[in-house]
Motif scaffolding. Structure first.
Motif, PDB file in Angstrom:
ATOM      1  N   ALA A   8       0.699  -1.244   0.094  1.00 43.50           N
ATOM      2  CA  ALA A   8       0.032  -0.059   0.038  1.00 43.50           C
ATOM      3  C   ALA A   8       0.795   1.335   0.161  1.00 43.50           C
ATOM      4  CB  ALA A   8      -0.938  -0.011   1.345  1.00 43.50           C
ATOM      5  N   ARG A   9       0.134   2.373  -0.199  1.00 44.32           N
ATOM      6  CA  ARG A   9       0.790   3.467  -0.135  1.00 44.32           C
ATOM      7  C   ARG A   9       0.314   4.359   1.152  1.00 44.32           C
ATOM      8  NH1 ARG A   9       5.847   4.483  -2.904  1.00 44.32           N
ATOM      9  NH2 ARG A   9       5.371   3.066  -4.984  1.00 44.32           N
ATOM     10  N   ALA A  10      -0.732   3.945   1.640  1.00 44.89           N
ATOM     11  CA  ALA A  10      -1.162   4.726   2.992  1.00 44.89           C
ATOM     12  C   ALA A  10      -2.083   3.779   3.593  1.00 44.89           C
ATOM     13  CB  ALA A  10      -1.991   6.108   2.455  1.00 44.89           C
ATOM     14  N   LEU A  11      -2.141   4.097   4.824  1.00 48.91           N
ATOM     15  CA  LEU A  11      -3.228   3.375   5.654  1.00 48.91           C
ATOM     16  C   LEU A  11      -4.305   4.134   6.117  1.00 48.91           C
ATOM     17  CD1 LEU A  11      -0.956   0.900   7.643  1.00 48.91           C
ATOM     18  CD2 LEU A  11      -1.723   0.557   5.468  1.00 48.91           C
ATOM     19  N   LEU A  12      -5.459   3.632   6.074  1.00 46.73           N
ATOM     20  CA  LEU A  12      -6.622   4.807   6.624  1.00 46.73           C
ATOM     21  C   LEU A  12      -7.163   3.832   7.878  1.00 46.73           C
ATOM     22  CD1 LEU A  12      -8.073   6.104   3.283  1.00 46.73           C
ATOM     23  CD2 LEU A  12      -5.962   6.868   4.692  1.00 46.73           C
ATOM     24  N   LEU A  13      -7.370   4.587   8.892  1.00 50.94           N
ATOM     25  CA  LEU A  13      -7.772   3.661   9.978  1.00 50.94           C
ATOM     26  C   LEU A  13      -8.844   4.085  10.886  1.00 50.94           C
ATOM     27  CD1 LEU A  13      -4.210   3.934  11.845  1.00 50.94           C
ATOM     28  CD2 LEU A  13      -4.755   2.393  10.015  1.00 50.94           C
ATOM     29  N   ASP A  14     -10.033   3.386  10.840  1.00 50.41           N
ATOM     30  CA  ASP A  14     -11.095   3.583  11.694  1.00 50.41           C
ATOM     31  C   ASP A  14     -10.613   3.579  13.333  1.00 50.41           C
ATOM     32  OD1 ASP A  14     -13.804   3.639  12.657  1.00 50.41           O
ATOM     33  OD2 ASP A  14     -13.550   1.588  13.192  1.00 50.41           O
ATOM     34  N   MET A  15     -11.320   4.061  14.195  1.00 50.42           N
ATOM     35  CA  MET A  15     -10.927   4.400  15.569  1.00 50.42           C
ATOM     36  C   MET A  15     -11.565   3.134  16.505  1.00 50.42           C
ATOM     37  SD  MET A  15     -11.228   7.539  18.237  1.00 50.42           S
ATOM     38  CE  MET A  15     -12.825   7.557  18.179  1.00 50.42           C
ATOM     39  N   ASP A  16     -13.091   3.332  16.549  1.00 52.00           N
ATOM     40  CA  ASP A  16     -13.723   2.645  17.734  1.00 52.00           C
ATOM     41  C   ASP A  16     -13.849   1.079  17.070  1.00 52.00           C
ATOM     42  OD1 ASP A  16     -14.516   4.326  19.664  1.00 52.00           O
ATOM     43  OD2 ASP A  16     -15.774   5.422  18.137  1.00 52.00           O
ATOM     44  N   GLY A  17     -13.464   0.274  17.616  1.00 54.29           N
ATOM     45  CA  GLY A  17     -13.343  -1.293  17.234  1.00 54.29           C
ATOM     46  C   GLY A  17     -12.075  -1.454  16.483  1.00 54.29           C
ATOM     47  N   ASP A 160      -4.465   2.433  -3.742  1.00 50.86           N
ATOM     48  CA  ASP A 160      -3.158   2.217  -3.291  1.00 50.86           C
ATOM     49  C   ASP A 160      -3.272   2.562  -1.803  1.00 50.86           C
ATOM     50  OD1 ASP A 160      -1.800   1.833  -5.437  1.00 50.86           O
ATOM     51  OD2 ASP A 160      -1.482   3.915  -5.908  1.00 50.86           O
ATOM     52  N   CYS A 161      -4.576   2.638  -1.185  1.00 47.31           N
ATOM     53  CA  CYS A 161      -4.805   2.757   0.183  1.00 47.31           C
ATOM     54  C   CYS A 161      -5.356   1.159   0.872  1.00 47.31           C
ATOM     55  CB  CYS A 161      -5.902   3.856   0.591  1.00 47.31           C
ATOM     56  SG  CYS A 161      -5.552   5.313  -0.121  1.00 47.31           S
ATOM     57  N   LEU A 162      -4.881   1.123   2.065  1.00 42.78           N
ATOM     58  CA  LEU A 162      -5.277  -0.055   2.730  1.00 42.78           C
ATOM     59  C   LEU A 162      -6.082   0.459   3.969  1.00 42.78           C
ATOM     60  CD1 LEU A 162      -5.464  -2.909   2.915  1.00 42.78           C
ATOM     61  CD2 LEU A 162      -3.199  -2.963   4.159  1.00 42.78           C
ATOM     62  N   VAL A 163      -7.246   0.012   4.113  1.00 39.66           N
ATOM     63  CA  VAL A 163      -8.137   0.458   5.317  1.00 39.66           C
ATOM     64  C   VAL A 163      -8.328  -0.652   6.371  1.00 39.66           C
ATOM     65  CG1 VAL A 163     -10.858   0.823   5.756  1.00 39.66           C
ATOM     66  CG2 VAL A 163      -9.781   1.828   3.889  1.00 39.66           C
ATOM     67  N   PHE A 164      -8.371   0.115   7.479  1.00 38.41           N
ATOM     68  CA  PHE A 164      -8.513  -1.001   8.875  1.00 38.41           C
ATOM     69  C   PHE A 164      -9.829  -0.558   9.398  1.00 38.41           C
ATOM     70  CE2 PHE A 164      -4.271  -1.671   7.895  1.00 38.41           C
ATOM     71  CZ  PHE A 164      -3.903  -2.859   8.630  1.00 38.41           C
ATOM     72  N   GLU A 165     -10.797  -1.538   9.361  1.00 35.71           N
ATOM     73  CA  GLU A 165     -12.052  -1.190   9.621  1.00 35.71           C
ATOM     74  C   GLU A 165     -12.817  -2.387  10.617  1.00 35.71           C
ATOM     75  OE1 GLU A 165     -14.797   0.579  10.197  1.00 35.71           O
ATOM     76  OE2 GLU A 165     -14.392   2.574   8.983  1.00 35.71           O
ATOM     77  N   ASP A 166     -13.618  -2.189  11.568  1.00 37.37           N
ATOM     78  CA  ASP A 166     -14.413  -3.532  12.275  1.00 37.37           C
ATOM     79  C   ASP A 166     -15.940  -3.341  11.959  1.00 37.37           C
ATOM     80  OD1 ASP A 166     -15.913  -2.333  14.996  1.00 37.37           O
ATOM     81  OD2 ASP A 166     -14.960  -0.943  13.881  1.00 37.37           O
ATOM     82  N   SER A 167     -16.738  -2.307  11.373  1.00 39.79           N
ATOM     83  CA  SER A 167     -17.880  -2.112  11.393  1.00 39.79           C
ATOM     84  C   SER A 167     -18.327  -2.446   9.861  1.00 39.79           C
ATOM     85  CB  SER A 167     -18.382  -1.042  11.907  1.00 39.79           C
ATOM     86  OG  SER A 167     -18.306   0.145  11.010  1.00 39.79           O
ATOM     87  N   GLN A 168     -19.853  -2.887   9.754  1.00 37.69           N
ATOM     88  CA  GLN A 168     -20.315  -3.108   8.509  1.00 37.69           C
ATOM     89  C   GLN A 168     -20.371  -1.742   7.735  1.00 37.69           C
ATOM     90  OE1 GLN A 168     -24.509  -4.240   8.406  1.00 37.69           O
ATOM     91  NE2 GLN A 168     -24.401  -5.044   6.248  1.00 37.69           N
ATOM     92  N   ALA A 169     -20.825  -0.718   8.336  1.00 32.94           N
ATOM     93  CA  ALA A 169     -20.755   0.508   7.520  1.00 32.94           C
ATOM     94  C   ALA A 169     -19.467   0.861   7.243  1.00 32.94           C
ATOM     95  CB  ALA A 169     -21.327   1.694   8.565  1.00 32.94           C
ATOM     96  N   VAL A 181      -9.732  -3.593   2.181  1.00 27.97           N
ATOM     97  CA  VAL A 181     -10.220  -3.274   3.592  1.00 27.97           C
ATOM     98  C   VAL A 181      -9.612  -4.578   4.478  1.00 27.97           C
ATOM     99  CG1 VAL A 181     -12.043  -3.255   5.231  1.00 27.97           C
ATOM    100  CG2 VAL A 181     -12.171  -2.166   2.740  1.00 27.97           C
ATOM    101  N   VAL A 182      -8.951  -4.245   5.378  1.00 29.93           N
ATOM    102  CA  VAL A 182      -8.578  -5.242   6.421  1.00 29.93           C
ATOM    103  C   VAL A 182      -9.655  -5.479   7.780  1.00 29.93           C
ATOM    104  CG1 VAL A 182      -7.128  -6.264   8.213  1.00 29.93           C
ATOM    105  CG2 VAL A 182      -6.175  -5.157   6.090  1.00 29.93           C
ATOM    106  N   GLY A 183     -10.408  -6.388   7.524  1.00 33.73           N
ATOM    107  CA  GLY A 183     -11.254  -6.318   8.958  1.00 33.73           C
ATOM    108  C   GLY A 183     -10.891  -6.850  10.149  1.00 33.73           C
ATOM    109  N   VAL A 184     -10.885  -6.035  11.377  1.00 30.04           N
ATOM    110  CA  VAL A 184     -10.512  -6.165  12.528  1.00 30.04           C
ATOM    111  C   VAL A 184     -11.688  -6.646  13.439  1.00 30.04           C
ATOM    112  CG1 VAL A 184      -9.245  -5.146  14.325  1.00 30.04           C
ATOM    113  CG2 VAL A 184      -8.851  -4.449  11.824  1.00 30.04           C
ATOM    114  N   GLY A 185     -11.276  -7.992  14.076  1.00 29.81           N
ATOM    115  CA  GLY A 185     -12.004  -8.314  15.288  1.00 29.81           C
ATOM    116  C   GLY A 185     -13.385  -8.913  14.557  1.00 29.81           C
TER     117      GLY A 185
END
Length: 217
Positions: A8-17, A160-169, A181-185
């Motif tokens: 990837a060229r950048a990581l985009l991170l959700d917060m809660d969960g 080129d972005c990789l997202v880290f997320e936990d929720s459906q939305a 998207v990397v699903g977390v949890g």
């Protein structure tokens, strides 16, 4: 077992969960709200993760005026910001965030700036230099606007972005933005992320030979 590796060229991170386990606070505040509305608490909890509060309210009580939802959302944000009991980092998050120091990344959250800063601090995590919060978007997750704004601010193509997320939305938003998207949890598993991890314990981020990011899961 060989780890999955993604470039990837950048990581985009959700917060809660994803970085912060704030479930205790979210449960307290939203179940209290559900009881006041005469709604089933379990159903409410199945809706609220990953969305701005007023949009969750609109889904749960579709006949209510927008103004009432916005007013109650302001009260909800104040309650959630004041309550930090039980907030902890997701396992692996402190090391993960330390590895991202100096690397292109952004926080993309449905929380407002005040709540995001309070929760990251309560979890002992650094607040990223770039954060796209509720005040900065016209449409909340599952709309991809927040992720696309973060990619543009970093000067990185969405692909080129990789997202880290936990929720459906959040997962839907990342995929709609044309990102992996990397699903977390456990919440993430049912919503078809690109790949899935139990938490951040095994995630490693390094620079590759071309200056990009190599993410081992």
């Amino acid at each position: 077992m060989t780890a999955t590796q993604l470039s990837a060229r950048a990581l985009l991170l959700d917060m809660d969960g994803t970085l912060v386990n704030s479930d205790a606070v979210v449960e307290r505040c939203w179940r209290r709200w559900a009881a006041a509305q005469g709604l089933d608490g379990d159903h409410v909890m199945s809706v609220v993760h990953g969305r701005q509060g007023h949009l969750s309210m609109a889904i749960l009580l579709p006949e209510r005026p927008v103004e009432q939802n916005l007013a109650e959302n302001r009260a909800m944000l104040a309650a959630e910001t004041a309550d930090t009991e039980g907030i902890v980092p997701v396992p692996g998050a402190p090391r993960f965030m330390a590895e991202l120091a100096g690397l292109p990344h952004a926080l993309v959250t449905s929380a407002d700036t005040g709540l995001a800063r309070v929760r990251m601090a309560a979890a002992g995590l650094p607040y990223p230099e770039l954060a796209v919060t509720a005040e900065q978007v016209g449409a909340s997750k599952p709309d991809p606007e927040g992720f696309l704004k973060a990619a543009a601010a970093l000067g990185v193509d969405p692909a080129d972005c990789l997202v880290f997320e936990d929720s459906q939305a959040g997962i839907q938003a990342g995929l709609a933005a044309g990102m992996r998207v990397v699903g977390v949890g456990p919440r993430a598993a049912a919503h078809r992320p690109t790949v899935q991890v139990a938490d951040l314990t095994s995630v490693r981020v390094t620079r590759d030979a071309d200056g990009g990011l190599l993410v081992a899961l």
